[in-house]
Design an enzyme around this catalytic site. Structure first.
Site, mmCIF file in Angstrom:
data_model
loop_
_atom_site.group_PDB
_atom_site.id
_atom_site.type_symbol
_atom_site.label_atom_id
_atom_site.label_comp_id
_atom_site.label_asym_id
_atom_site.label_seq_id
_atom_site.Cartn_x
_atom_site.Cartn_y
_atom_site.Cartn_z
ATOM 1 N N CYS A 89 7.598 -45.746 184.843
ATOM 2 C CA CYS A 89 8.821 -46.060 184.099
ATOM 3 C C CYS A 89 9.507 -44.771 183.644
ATOM 4 O O CYS A 89 10.667 -44.527 183.970
ATOM 5 C CB CYS A 89 8.489 -46.945 182.902
ATOM 6 S SG CYS A 89 9.942 -47.396 181.918
ATOM 7 N N GLU A 141 8.627 -51.930 188.757
ATOM 8 C CA GLU A 141 9.938 -51.358 188.426
ATOM 9 C C GLU A 141 11.017 -51.902 189.370
ATOM 10 O O GLU A 141 12.120 -52.249 188.935
ATOM 11 C CB GLU A 141 9.887 -49.830 188.517
ATOM 12 C CG GLU A 141 9.194 -49.151 187.352
ATOM 13 C CD GLU A 141 9.957 -49.314 186.042
ATOM 14 O OE1 GLU A 141 11.194 -49.133 186.029
ATOM 15 O OE2 GLU A 141 9.306 -49.641 185.035
#
Length: 218
Positions: A135, A208
Site C-alpha cells: 500500500c 491493491e
C-alpha cells in the site's frame, strides 16, 4: 540484490498495470467521475482504520525500542497525515468523519483488511511488513508517476491534493524508510522464508488492484 529489489521485480508488471487503470488515469488527467472518487474515499477511510491497527500489531510485536518508535510514527502518519487528505475531500462532499464511520465496508475492503489483520495476528514483524508495504510503496509509485506525467495540468485538476500527497518528499521518505526496514529485517533469511514473504507481498499487491477495481466499479 536487496530483498526489496527482489520484491519489486515480483510485482513490477502488476504495479505498472495500476498506472494504466482507468481510476488512476482519471485522477491523473482530472476526468475521474467524482462519485467514483467519493466511493473510493469512503472505503479508503475505512481501510485506513484497520491499516493503522496492523501497524499497532507491529508495535506490539516489535523487539527493539527503535522498531517500536518506527511503528508509532507509522500509526501517527496514517491517522493524522494521510487521513487529512481524505477528510478535506470528504468535507467537499458534505461528509463528516462520523458519517463516514457509519458506512459499511465493501466486500473487497473487508477482505483486504481481514487478510492483513490475519497476517498481523499470526505473523512476526517480517510478515507484518510484507502485508502493509504494498500500500505505502505502490501509492508513492503511483503518485510519483502521476505527478511526473501530469504536472503541467495539475493546477486545474480537482485531484491535485491527492497527487501531491502521494508524490510528496515526505511520502517518499516514508516509503523509503519502509523499504530500508524490509532490507534490514530480511538481510539474512533463508530462501524458503523469502518465498513465503514474497507470497504475502504479492497477495497484498493483488488486493491493491482489486481495490482500484472496486473503486471504479469493475
Amino acid at each position: 540484490m536487496k530483498f526489496s529489489e527482489e520484491l519489486f521485480e515480483e510485482v513490477k508488471e502488476l504495479w505498472n498495470k495500476y498506472l494504466q487503470h482507468p481510476f488512476v488515469k482519471g485522477i491523473g488527467d482530472g476526468t475521474l467521475d467524482k462519485d467514483k472518487f467519493k466511493k473510493y474515499l469512503i472505503q479508503d477511510y475505512l481501510y485506513l482504520k484497520d491499516y493503522a491497527k496492523v501497524f499497532a500489531m507491529g508495535l506490539v510485536k516489535a523487539k527493539t525500542m527503535k522498531e517500536m518508535k518506527f511503528y508509532c510514527e507509522a500509526i501517527k502518519g496514517t491517522l493524522e497525515d494521510e487521513t487529512q487528505v481524505h477528510t478535506n475531500y470528504l468535507r467537499y462532499f458534505g461528509l463528516s468523519d462520523a458519517e463516514v464511520e457509519g458506512y459499511r465496508c465493501e466486500l473487497t475492503t473487508a477482505s483486504y483488511t481481514n487478510y492483513m489483520l490475519g497476517i498481523a495476528t499470526k505473523g512476526d514483524s517480517k510478515e507484518i511488513a510484507m502485508t502493509i508495504m504494498p500500500c505505502t510503496w505502490s501509492y508513492y509509485y503511483i503518485g510519483k508517476n502521476l505527478f511526473d506525467t501530469y504536472s503541467d495540468t495539475l493546477e486545474s485538476n480537482f485531484y491535485k491534493p491527492w497527487i501531491e500527497e502521494y508524490s510528496s518528499v515526505e511520502f517518499k521518505e516514508c516509503a523509503n524508510a519502509w523499504i530500508n526496514y524490509i532490507d534490514y529485517l530480511c538481510e539474512n533469511i533463508s530462501k524458503e522464508e523469502k518465498e513465503e514473504l514474497k507470497d504475502i507481498f504479492i497477495k497484498s499487491s493483488l488486493y491493491e488492484m482489486e481495490f482500484w477495481n472496486m473503486a471504479y466499479g469493475e
